[in-house]
Design an enzyme around this catalytic site. Sequence first.
Site, PDB file in Angstrom:
ATOM      1  N   ASP A 105      38.028  24.889  55.478  1.00 59.93           N
ATOM      2  CA  ASP A 105      38.296  26.115  54.725  1.00 59.93           C
ATOM      3  C   ASP A 105      36.983  26.894  54.636  1.00 59.93           C
ATOM      4  OD1 ASP A 105      38.762  28.113  52.839  1.00 59.93           O
ATOM      5  OD2 ASP A 105      40.128  26.861  51.664  1.00 59.93           O
ATOM      6  N   GLU A 153      41.351  37.857  62.087  1.00 61.92           N
ATOM      7  CA  GLU A 153      42.676  37.929  61.465  1.00 61.92           C
ATOM      8  C   GLU A 153      42.782  39.208  60.637  1.00 61.92           C
ATOM      9  OE1 GLU A 153      43.521  34.518  58.991  1.00 61.92           O
ATOM     10  OE2 GLU A 153      45.608  35.088  58.692  1.00 61.92           O
TER      11      GLU A 153
HETATM   12  C1  LIG Z   1      48.388  33.357  56.703  1.00 60.92           C
HETATM   13  N1  LIG Z   1      47.205  33.174  57.474  1.00 60.92           N
HETATM   14  C2  LIG Z   1      46.264  32.197  57.258  1.00 60.92           C
HETATM   15  N2  LIG Z   1      44.968  32.516  57.486  1.00 60.92           N
HETATM   16  C3  LIG Z   1      43.985  31.638  57.220  1.00 60.92           C
HETATM   17  N3  LIG Z   1      44.205  30.420  56.725  1.00 60.92           N
HETATM   18  C4  LIG Z   1      45.470  30.054  56.486  1.00 60.92           C
HETATM   19  C5  LIG Z   1      46.562  30.907  56.754  1.00 60.92           C
HETATM   20  N4  LIG Z   1      47.690  30.259  56.449  1.00 60.92           N
HETATM   21  C6  LIG Z   1      47.303  29.032  55.986  1.00 60.92           C
HETATM   22  N5  LIG Z   1      45.965  28.915  55.984  1.00 60.92           N
HETATM   23  C7  LIG Z   1      45.131  27.786  55.514  1.00 60.92           C
HETATM   24  O1  LIG Z   1      45.955  26.644  55.365  1.00 60.92           O
HETATM   25  C8  LIG Z   1      45.926  26.167  54.004  1.00 60.92           C
HETATM   26  C9  LIG Z   1      47.247  25.555  53.612  1.00 60.92           C
HETATM   27  O2  LIG Z   1      47.484  24.383  54.364  1.00 60.92           O
HETATM   28  P1  LIG Z   1      46.664  23.010  54.143  1.00 60.92           P
HETATM   29  O3  LIG Z   1      46.455  22.832  52.679  1.00 60.92           O
HETATM   30  O4  LIG Z   1      45.386  23.130  54.904  1.00 60.92           O
HETATM   31  O5  LIG Z   1      47.577  21.965  54.722  1.00 60.92           O
HETATM   32  C10 LIG Z   1      45.528  27.405  53.212  1.00 60.92           C
HETATM   33  O6  LIG Z   1      44.973  27.065  51.965  1.00 60.92           O
HETATM   34  C11 LIG Z   1      44.540  28.086  54.141  1.00 60.92           C
HETATM   35  O7  LIG Z   1      43.271  27.489  54.048  1.00 60.92           O
END
Ligand SMILES: CNc1ncnc2c1ncn2[C@@H]1O[C@H](COP(=O)(O)O)[C@@H](O)[C@H]1O
Length: 360
Positions: free
Chosen positions: A154, A217
């Site tokens: 992250d 992004e």
């Molecule tokens: C929509 N676009 C996006 N851009 C960036 N990061 C994203 C995301 N969508 C998800 N995450 C990343 O994935 C985490 C949740 O899954 P996990 O807890 O890791 O399994 C989010 O907290 C973010 O860090």
Amino acid sequence: ALFNFVMDNEADVFYRELPKVELHAHLNGSVSFQTIEKLISRKPHLNIEHGMTAIGKGQRRTLDECFQVFKVIHQLVDTEEDILMVATDVIKEFAADGVKYLELRSTPREEENTGKDVNMEIDKKKYVETVIKAIRQCKSEGVDIDVRFLLAIDRRNGTEVAMETVKLAEEFMLSTDGLVVGLDLSGDPTVGHGKDLLPALQRAKNCGLKLSLHLSEVPSQLEESDLLLNLPPDRIGHGTFLHPEVGGSQSLVDKVVQNNIPLELCLTSNVKGQTVSCYSKHHFNYWYQMGHPCVICTDDKGVFSTDLSQEYQLAASTFGLSHEAVWKLSQQAIDYIFAPDTVKQQLKQKWIDIQPQMFK
Ligand SMILES: CNc1ncnc2c1ncn2[C@@H]1O[C@H](COP(=O)(O)O)[C@@H](O)[C@H]1O
Ligand SMILES: [Zn+2]
């Protein structure tokens, strides 16, 4: 009314039967309506409702609001038991949607669970072990899907946590016989800077871990994207603002093309998160027309109320792809997986075996 929440639509049979490869799926963003129900009933004291964990049909949120949603889901998923259930359910759902190979990504978290049983405490190592346990359990149950795992950094958490995550990935790559294949860089793109994470990402690369990085992004990240492209990464997540038409630059595009770096493209995620104004303006068109490697992915199938079949169907209907072109798109994704060549060969055989049934 209940079913409105479950899914926006259901894809046509061709897209559901199409064998698929999913390369961009965040574990906690992929939690389905049904699994959220189970989590809510486990934790009624949190007073969390469904509207807080998913973005339904026709709804949109700012990217910022999307990141609030992840915080809510993280509250619901904070014990070993939860993580195991969530990972198992997500894997089985992808398999039921015709996904034959899945790379799941997730950010190792530590949760103290103060006031509860000490056994509920979870550290980052335990977090990773639990996801791996779910992957192995699904395999032993004979679920027809090959699952690999990417540890996510992250970007909010900075240099040291990134390095710690790389070390954890290194350890697990060796101890899981290649189940952990690489790293993801994700998190709120408006927070932190890629330059602080370069040493960790470089180290990951040097020890044989693959890299999939969220890049451009949001607009105005030319400098960061340029730095990260110099690594270069093995795949790019989104890359929404890389090309000059949307404020990127030709030199960024040239770097992506020269290094032949595949793009993971998530249509509904970008439209619902409002970084792309509508499906027809999605940058899939730009890269696909150029013949550049593109892989259709879901990003967060739970949060964005979609699945991979729907994403393929949306790409096809929006950009006028024939069934043959869609087949080719799903087949070519095999070339961009992080697992070794032997796995690619097995998958290619699977596609060959299935093709006659689908084009009779
Ligand atoms: C929509 N676009 C996006 N851009 C960036 N990061 C994203 C995301 N969508 C998800 N995450 C990343 O994935 C985490 C949740 O899954 P996990 O807890 O890791 O399994 C989010 O907290 C973010 O860090
Ligand atoms: Zn993502």
